[in-house]
Structures are given as structure tokens and as C-alpha cells.
Design an enzyme around this catalytic site. Structure first.
Site, PDB file in Angstrom:
ATOM      1  N   ARG A 153       0.840  -1.188   0.000  1.00  0.00           N
ATOM      2  CA  ARG A 153       0.000   0.000   0.000  1.00  0.00           C
ATOM      3  C   ARG A 153       0.880   1.245   0.000  1.00  0.00           C
ATOM      4  NH1 ARG A 153      -1.819   0.807   4.364  1.00  0.00           N
ATOM      5  NH2 ARG A 153      -1.169  -1.024   5.524  1.00  0.00           N
ATOM      6  N   TYR A 185      -1.158  -3.643  -7.019  1.00  0.00           N
ATOM      7  CA  TYR A 185      -0.964  -4.356  -5.756  1.00  0.00           C
ATOM      8  C   TYR A 185      -2.266  -4.395  -4.921  1.00  0.00           C
ATOM      9  CZ  TYR A 185      -0.211  -5.337  -0.944  1.00  0.00           C
ATOM     10  OH  TYR A 185      -0.371  -5.876   0.303  1.00  0.00           O
ATOM     11  N   LYS A 245      -9.566  -2.425   1.728  1.00  0.00           N
ATOM     12  CA  LYS A 245      -9.273  -1.289   2.590  1.00  0.00           C
ATOM     13  C   LYS A 245     -10.031  -0.034   2.136  1.00  0.00           C
ATOM     14  CE  LYS A 245      -6.999  -3.626   5.426  1.00  0.00           C
ATOM     15  NZ  LYS A 245      -5.709  -4.172   5.378  1.00  0.00           N
ATOM     16  N   HIS A 263     -10.407  -2.250  11.558  1.00  0.00           N
ATOM     17  CA  HIS A 263      -9.325  -3.125  11.067  1.00  0.00           C
ATOM     18  C   HIS A 263      -9.118  -4.250  12.086  1.00  0.00           C
ATOM     19  CE1 HIS A 263      -4.898  -3.266   9.411  1.00  0.00           C
ATOM     20  NE2 HIS A 263      -5.659  -4.165   8.838  1.00  0.00           N
ATOM     21  N   SER A 294      -1.236  -3.474  10.295  1.00  0.00           N
ATOM     22  CA  SER A 294      -0.902  -4.394   9.218  1.00  0.00           C
ATOM     23  C   SER A 294       0.354  -5.188   9.560  1.00  0.00           C
ATOM     24  CB  SER A 294      -0.653  -3.600   7.940  1.00  0.00           C
ATOM     25  OG  SER A 294      -1.808  -2.858   7.636  1.00  0.00           O
ATOM     26  N   CYS A 330       0.829  -7.387  11.838  1.00  0.00           N
ATOM     27  CA  CYS A 330       1.102  -7.494  13.278  1.00  0.00           C
ATOM     28  C   CYS A 330       0.355  -8.647  13.925  1.00  0.00           C
ATOM     29  CB  CYS A 330       0.761  -6.184  13.980  1.00  0.00           C
ATOM     30  SG  CYS A 330       1.929  -4.876  13.584  1.00  0.00           S
ATOM     31  N   ASP A 333      -9.305  -9.675   9.075  1.00  0.00           N
ATOM     32  CA  ASP A 333      -8.760  -8.343   8.755  1.00  0.00           C
ATOM     33  C   ASP A 333      -9.730  -7.196   9.014  1.00  0.00           C
ATOM     34  OD1 ASP A 333      -6.384  -6.986   7.720  1.00  0.00           O
ATOM     35  OD2 ASP A 333      -7.620  -6.430   6.004  1.00  0.00           O
ATOM     36  N   ARG A 349       1.990 -12.276  -0.529  1.00  0.00           N
ATOM     37  CA  ARG A 349       0.672 -12.617   0.021  1.00  0.00           C
ATOM     38  C   ARG A 349       0.071 -13.848  -0.631  1.00  0.00           C
ATOM     39  NH1 ARG A 349      -1.679  -8.911   4.041  1.00  0.00           N
ATOM     40  NH2 ARG A 349      -0.043  -7.374   4.285  1.00  0.00           N
TER      41      ARG A 349
HETATM   42  P1  GTP Z   1      -2.269  -7.693   7.455  1.00  0.00           P
HETATM   43  O1  GTP Z   1      -2.818  -8.725   6.561  1.00  0.00           O
HETATM   44  O2  GTP Z   1      -1.197  -6.880   6.833  1.00  0.00           O
HETATM   45  O3  GTP Z   1      -3.330  -6.809   8.049  1.00  0.00           O
HETATM   46  O4  GTP Z   1      -1.459  -8.450   8.648  1.00  0.00           O
HETATM   47  P2  GTP Z   1      -1.929  -9.295   9.919  1.00  0.00           P
HETATM   48  O5  GTP Z   1      -2.221  -8.377  11.055  1.00  0.00           O
HETATM   49  O6  GTP Z   1      -2.998 -10.257   9.548  1.00  0.00           O
HETATM   50  O7  GTP Z   1      -0.585 -10.078  10.314  1.00  0.00           O
HETATM   51  P3  GTP Z   1      -0.221 -11.630  10.178  1.00  0.00           P
HETATM   52  O8  GTP Z   1      -1.042 -12.487  11.091  1.00  0.00           O
HETATM   53  O9  GTP Z   1      -0.194 -11.993   8.761  1.00  0.00           O
HETATM   54  O10 GTP Z   1       1.265 -11.619  10.764  1.00  0.00           O
HETATM   55  C1  GTP Z   1       2.285 -10.843  10.195  1.00  0.00           C
HETATM   56  C2  GTP Z   1       3.623 -11.309  10.650  1.00  0.00           C
HETATM   57  O11 GTP Z   1       3.707 -11.313  12.072  1.00  0.00           O
HETATM   58  C3  GTP Z   1       3.958 -12.721  10.187  1.00  0.00           C
HETATM   59  O12 GTP Z   1       5.264 -12.766   9.705  1.00  0.00           O
HETATM   60  C4  GTP Z   1       3.801 -13.558  11.433  1.00  0.00           C
HETATM   61  O13 GTP Z   1       4.655 -14.662  11.425  1.00  0.00           O
HETATM   62  C5  GTP Z   1       4.138 -12.574  12.562  1.00  0.00           C
HETATM   63  N1  GTP Z   1       3.366 -12.898  13.795  1.00  0.00           N
HETATM   64  C6  GTP Z   1       2.033 -13.114  13.870  1.00  0.00           C
HETATM   65  N2  GTP Z   1       1.659 -13.427  15.135  1.00  0.00           N
HETATM   66  C7  GTP Z   1       2.793 -13.411  15.881  1.00  0.00           C
HETATM   67  C8  GTP Z   1       3.051 -13.642  17.261  1.00  0.00           C
HETATM   68  O14 GTP Z   1       2.181 -13.945  18.081  1.00  0.00           O
HETATM   69  N3  GTP Z   1       4.357 -13.497  17.667  1.00  0.00           N
HETATM   70  C9  GTP Z   1       5.350 -13.169  16.785  1.00  0.00           C
HETATM   71  N4  GTP Z   1       6.583 -13.054  17.272  1.00  0.00           N
HETATM   72  N5  GTP Z   1       5.137 -12.945  15.478  1.00  0.00           N
HETATM   73  C10 GTP Z   1       3.876 -13.059  15.022  1.00  0.00           C
HETATM   74  C1  SPV Z   2      -2.917  -4.524   5.303  1.00  0.00           C
HETATM   75  O1  SPV Z   2      -1.935  -3.921   4.837  1.00  0.00           O
HETATM   76  O2  SPV Z   2      -3.426  -4.207   6.405  1.00  0.00           O
HETATM   77  C2  SPV Z   2      -3.477  -5.675   4.586  1.00  0.00           C
HETATM   78  C3  SPV Z   2      -3.028  -5.921   3.234  1.00  0.00           C
HETATM   79  O3  SPV Z   2      -4.341  -6.359   5.102  1.00  0.00           O
HETATM   80  S1  SPV Z   2      -3.717  -4.793   2.107  1.00  0.00           S
HETATM   81  O4  SPV Z   2      -4.874  -5.420   1.507  1.00  0.00           O
HETATM   82  O5  SPV Z   2      -2.687  -4.549   1.132  1.00  0.00           O
HETATM   83  O6  SPV Z   2      -4.101  -3.595   2.788  1.00  0.00           O
HETATM   84 MN    MN Z   3      -4.845  -5.603   7.164  1.00  0.00          MN
END
Ligand code: GTP
Ligand code: SPV
Ligand code: MN
Length: 586
Positions: A69, A197, A206, A226, A248, A250, A277, A371
């Protein structure tokens, strides 16, 4: 496909502007989607992967300048700058339209114009909303067909209505200098140019489900957040639902699909995923807060996803999935990314499309923001309530970010208004999900800094108002931090499935079944109340994770004071009062 005049008017207007070769309505049929996959492979836009190992799976690579983004090129185009607020880029609607139309003009020449009618939320639910996205990208069509409900059924549900979100996406030349992601909340319109993207071009996600929807939510007394939505099933068979807002990359997808640690599984705990999400929340007939997931699929971060960290996400991505910017393993035409396993392929193509040997390469093979787009129904732990038009009742709301220091593993707010304060003071280290530097601490209230479609002070006010509506039936609000590090920079908390141990404490608090220590920042668990059974974590580490360092918090509070100054004219006094209390008690 329709005789809805508002739809036809819009389509004719855009057709005249972008000047396509012909028009293709997306009807949602498998035969049409399959034909498009074929065509996209022929054009080299998609790569068909090993259909025995990964049935229905494809790989796509974006341009190297188009991988995340772009927050600095994302605009809220309201009549006045004040409506967009200090945290958004603002552009006057007329000037924005002029520029965008000049970029979009004739950009479809020689190409088809795809029209995607889509529903955010189960079709026909009174809480769902309809959009139509016009695009020149088959990749967008195929992703939207996974992420949302698309096709004829949606057009039928719309009937002659005029309540739908207009969306125009033009690939143009993927020129980052001419890239704009613009939202016109007062016109129900989104225009995105010069990107291919996900977050910039899957306009239901979003752009609509957060930026436009948050604006609509303010007007119509509901909330677009979110947030993931999950259900925790106790050994008694009772399911309690939780929403959690993390910035994002996290941990939302990971938490939403977590597999309980063995000791919990043995007792009979289960976790059900409703969404990973976005959540749309509103007061239900019973006075409680209810949530639906407006999406129909997952657009998940690939790196770090593996059979230990998130086996459910991996299972989702084993079929009918579009991978973006991961490694192509030429050995067997499958995919790989950092953190999948310890066996990177030696004969491979990296996300940039170059030959890549994972055994010797120093650079990463998959982009950190690579992704997978997978249908929600692929998820082994998808909730039985996923399609429920009413959604699920929420017991607890959790905020959280990436904080190496300061923020403890978990704490609970004193009440709703203090919970809104806790959400408003969130900070998190930036990630690869948006372009720009990674690892920089920034304020990200409610994980909505990039996604709130109007003035953030007004948004805080909206949260306070919703709390008043819910009264004693409001969910409890917590804050978590999975990312505290030790002196060597390693995460102290094991995270992932083990996070259920923290959810258990939070849910016990909702039932008045656990005690807590009152501190200036909120209620902290006693370390004895976080179950460490079966976990190899030293009790002293847990003490560290739960420690509230007053000096660090004093600094934090001063920092919040200057952050709040930005919203001086609109921030609710309920929040400035909470800040004063924090400063006083520290
Ligand atoms: P978006 O799709 O961007 O909104 O991201 P998200 O909030 O869904 O994050 P996602 O669960 O995909 O995790 C992102 C990264 O954080 C990955 O590389 C995970 O491995 C890492 N991660 C997720 N949960 C944990 C956790 O509990 N501990 C640690 N250390 N890393 C984590
Ligand atoms: C984020 O960035 O919070 C995502 C991926 O979930 S995107 O759809 O690119 O915003
Ligand atoms: Mn997101």
C-alpha cells in the site's frame, strides 16, 4: 446484466473515459473465472502452479515498484480539509477528479473493461453493502472473486437501488509518480490508478470496507474496523467472540486462526475464525455489540506462515489460491517463502522474476509483503457463523501493536471510555505492508491510521458515542503486545497458538472469574493467572512481560500529549480526561 439506471449511467460515463475495446460483466460463474485464469496465464500475468500439489493455485508477480500500500499517495477527497482530518492526505474533490480523469483517459484502449459487482458481507444481509469495481486487470477480477461475493446474485440484490460504492481501477503504466488511491466518501466513489498491488486495487477491501465504510458508519451509527473476529470455544462448549485490532502485518491472520496449545486442546478448547482483517460492528437487537466479516477470503502475509506458526493459513493456501510475490520453486513448480521451512529451493525464481538459489542467496526470495489470496471456506477452523447475516456477539475488544518495550503482554482498560483511550494511544513499529521504512515506531490509533476515512478526533468521538449506546452491555477492552523483546532483541513471548493463554485471561475477566492488579495504565494480570502449563517459559520472563515501567510510561504519556495536540479541535474531552488521569497517577 441490469437495467439499474444509476449503474448504467456510471458504466457509460467510465466507458467513455477509459475507452475499452469491449465490456465484460463478471457474473460469478466458475466457467467465466476459469476462462479468465487461462487468458491471464497466456498473457504471462499468472503462472499456473503444480495442479497435483496445489490444485487451483496460481502465482503472480507485481512490478518491483508496486509491492505494498502507498499511504503517501492515498487521499481522502472531502469538500473540506477538516473533514479528512490531520492524519489523512486531503485533496479537493474537483481537483482530484480532474487529475484522475486525465490519467485514466483512454487507458483501456485495446483492452476489455471488466465490471465486478460485489457484496461486502453475505448477500442480502441487512448489514452488507454493495460495490461495483471497474478494472482492466484480470488479476484484480480473480482476487475480488476470492475476497468478496461477486456476480449476478449481487446485481439482483441491488435491484434498482442507488446505494452502492462506485469503483474505478486503471493499471495505466504502473507509474509510481502517477499513482493515486483516492476516496470520495461524499460521492460513494473510489478511484485507483497506476498500481496492481492488492491493498491499492482490490477496492472492496481497505478502500471500501474501511475508508468509505468508516465514514458511512459514523453517519449510520455503526463501526468499520481493522479487526479480526474469532470465537473461543471452552471445554463446556460455550463460544465467546473476540475482535482484535492490530496494525498491518502485526498478527491478525495468525490470531484469527490459532490452534490451541496441546494442554488446551486436551481440555477441549477450540478456536473458530470469523474474519482475519476487517469487522463491521453495530448494536444488535439485544443491546450487545455484533460483528460481521464483510470479506469472503483472506489476503494473508506469506512470510512466516508455516505448519507450526499457522497451519490453518497454510491449509487455506493449498488450493484455489493466488500467490503474489513469493518464490517459485522450479523443481516441482510449487511456491516457497522465508519462514515456510528450512529448506529453500536451489532452483527457483524470486519475487522479482530472477533466477534465485535459496541455498546460497543472500537476498530474500519472497517479498516481505508477499501474500496469498485464499477463499475463507478453505479454512479448517472457519466458524459456522461465518455466513450468518447477523454476525456474532462480541465479548471483548483487543488492541495491540508491535512494541519492543513499554507495553506489557496484556492489560485491561478500566471501562469503555478508558478503553477508547487505550486504543487511541496505540503505537506500533511499521512493517512491509506499506511502502516506507520498516521498524519505525508510529502512532496508529485502533490500527486505523491508514484506514480512517474522516477526521480521527471525530472517529474517537464516534467510539465514545457507541459506548454510550451500548452502556453496560459494552464489551470489555484490552491491549496486548506479543512483540516485547529481551536485551538481545529476541521476542520474549512465544506468541502464535500460545496467545490463547492471554485470551483465556481476558475472557475470564469478562466473566468476573479472574483478579487483576490496578495500575496507572489499567488492570494487569497477576502472573499466577496466566496459565503457563506445558509452556517452556521462565516465570521471571512472564514477570518481565507484565512489568509496567513507570519511567518509560511517563515518557510515553508525554509523547501522547503531543500526539493529542494534533487533534486539539476535535478530540473528545473524555479522552483528554483519561490522559490527565494517566499523567497524574504515573
Ligand atoms: P495484514 O494482513 O497486513 O493486516 O497483517 P496481519 O495483522 O494479519 O498479520 P499476520 O497475522 O499476517 O502476521 C504478520 C507477521 O507477524 C507474520 O510474519 C507472522 O509470522 C508474525 N506474527 C504473527 N503473530 C505473531 C506472534 O504472536 N508473535 C510473533 N513473534 N510474530 C507473530
Ligand atoms: C494490510 O496492509 O493491512 C493488509 C493488506 O491487510 S492490504 O490489503 O494490502 O491492505
Ligand atoms: Mn490488514
Amino acid at each position: 446484466m441490469t437495467d439499474n439506471t444509476s449503474v448504467l449511467e456510471f458504466i457509460n460515463k467510465i466507458k467513455g473515459l477509459v475507452n475499452p475495446n469491449h465490456v465484460v460483466w463478471i457474473d460469478g460463474s466458475e466457467s467465466q473465472l476459469e476462462a479468465l485464469r487461462k487468458e491471464s496465464c497466456q498473457k504471462g500475468e499468472l503462472i499456473k502452479l503444480n495442479q497435483e500439489k496445489l490444485p487451483g493455485c496460481y502465482l503472480h508477480r507485481t512490478k518491483v515498484n508496486d509491492v505494498a500500500r502507498v499511504e503517501d499517495r492515498t487521499f481522502i477527497c472531502t469538500e473540506t480539509k477538516d473533514e479528512a482530518g490531520i492524519t489523512n492526505n486531503w485533496w479537493a474533490p474537483q481537483a482530484a477528479y480532474k487529475k484522475l480523469f486525465s490519467i485514466a483517459k483512454n487507458s483501456y484502449v485495446g483492452k476489455p473493461m471488466y465490471i465486478i459487482p460485489y457484496s461486502m458481507g453475505p448477500i442480502g444481509s441487512e448489514f452488507s453493502k454493495i460495490g461495483i469495481e471497474i478494472t482492466d486487470s484480470i488479476y484484480v477480477v480473480l482476487n475480488m472473486a476470492i475476497m468478496t461475493r461477486v456476480g449476478k446474485k449481487v446485481i439482483e440484490a441491488l435491484g434498482n437501488g442507488n446505494d452502492w460504492v462506485r469503483g474505478l481501477h486503471c493499471l495505466c503504466g504502473i507509474d509510481e509518480e502517477q499513482r493515486y488511491i483516492c476516496h470520495f466518501p461524499q460521492d460513494n466513489t473510489i478511484i485507483s490508478v497506476n498500481s496492481g498491488y492488492g491493498g491499492n486495487v482490490l477496492l472492496g477491501k481497505k478502500c471500501f470496507a474501511l475508508r468509505i465504510a468508516s465514514y458511512l458508519g459514523k453517519k449510520e451509527k455503526w463501526m468499520a474496523e481493522h479487526m479480526l473476529i474469532l470465537g473461543v470455544q471452552s471445554p463446556k462448549g460455550e463460544i465467546k467472540y473476540i475482535c482484535a485490532a492490530f496494525p498491518s502485518s502485526c498478527g491478525k491472520t495468525n490470531l484469527a486462526m490459532l490452534i490451541p496449545p496441546e494442554v488446551y486442546r486436551e481440555k477441549g478448547y477450540k478456536v473458530w475464525c470469523v474474519g482475519d482483517d476487517i469487522a463491521w460492528l453495530r448494536k444488535g437487537k439485544d443491546g450487545r455489540l455484533w460483528a460481521i466479516n464483510p470479506e469472503n477470503g483472506f489476503f494473508g502475509v506469506a512470510p512466516g506462515t508455516n505448519s507450526k506458526s499457522n497451519p490453518n493459513a497454510l491449509a487455506c493456501a493449498m488450493s484455489d489460491t493466488i500467490f503474489t510475490n513469493v518464490v517459485q520453486n522450479l523443481d516441482d513448480n510449487t511456491v516457497w517463502w522465508e519462514g515456510l521451512d528450512k529448506n529453500p529451493p536451489s532452483d527457483a525464481i524470486n519475487w522479482k522474476g530472477e533466477k534465485w538459489n535459496g541455498k546460497t542467496a543472500k537476498d530474500k526470495g519472497a517479498h516481505p509483503n508477499s501474500r496469498f489470496t485464499s477463499p475463507a471456506k478453505n479454512c479448517p477452523c472457519i466458524s459456522s457463523e461465518f455466513e450468518n447475516p447477523q454476525g456474532v456477539p462480541i465479548s471483548a475488544i483487543i488492541f495491540g501493536g508491535r512494541r519492543a518495550q513499554t507495553t506489557p503482554l496484556v492489560y485491561e482498560s478500566f471501562d469503555w471510555n478508558h478503553g477508547v483511550f487505550v486504543g487511541s494511544i496505540m503505537s506500533s513499529e511499521t512493517t512491509a505492508a506499506a511502502s516506507g521504512e520498516v521498524g519505525v515506531l508510529r502512532h496508529d490509533p485502533m490500527a486505523m491510521i491508514p484506514f480512517c476515512g474522516y477526521d480521527m478526533g471525530e472517529y474517537f468521538n464516534h467510539w465514545i458515542e457507541i459506548g454510550k449506546e451500548l452502556g453496560s452491555k459494552a464489551p470489555k477492552i484490552f491491549n496486548v503486545n506479543w512483540f516485547r523483546t529481551d536485551k538481545s532483541g529476541n521476542f520474549i513471548w512465544p506468541g502464535f497458538g500460545e496467545n490463547l493463554r492471554v485470551l483465556e485471561w481476558a475472557l475470564k475477566r469478562c466473566e468476573n472469574q479472574a483478579e487483576a492488579l490496578k495500575t496507572p495504565i489499567g488492570y494487569l494480570p497477576f502472573s499466577k493467572d496466566i496459565n503457563l502449563e506445558g509452556l517452556n517459559l521462565a516465570p521471571s520472563d512472564l514477570e518481565d512481560l507484565l512489568n509496567v515501567d513507570n519511567d518509560l510510561w511517563k515518557k510515553e504519556a508525554e509523547e501522547i500529549k503531543s500526539f493529542y495536540k494534533k487533534f486539539e479541535s476535535t478530540i473528545p474531552m473524555e479522552l483528554t480526561k483519561e490522559l490527565k488521569k494517566l499523567l497524574f497517577f504515573l
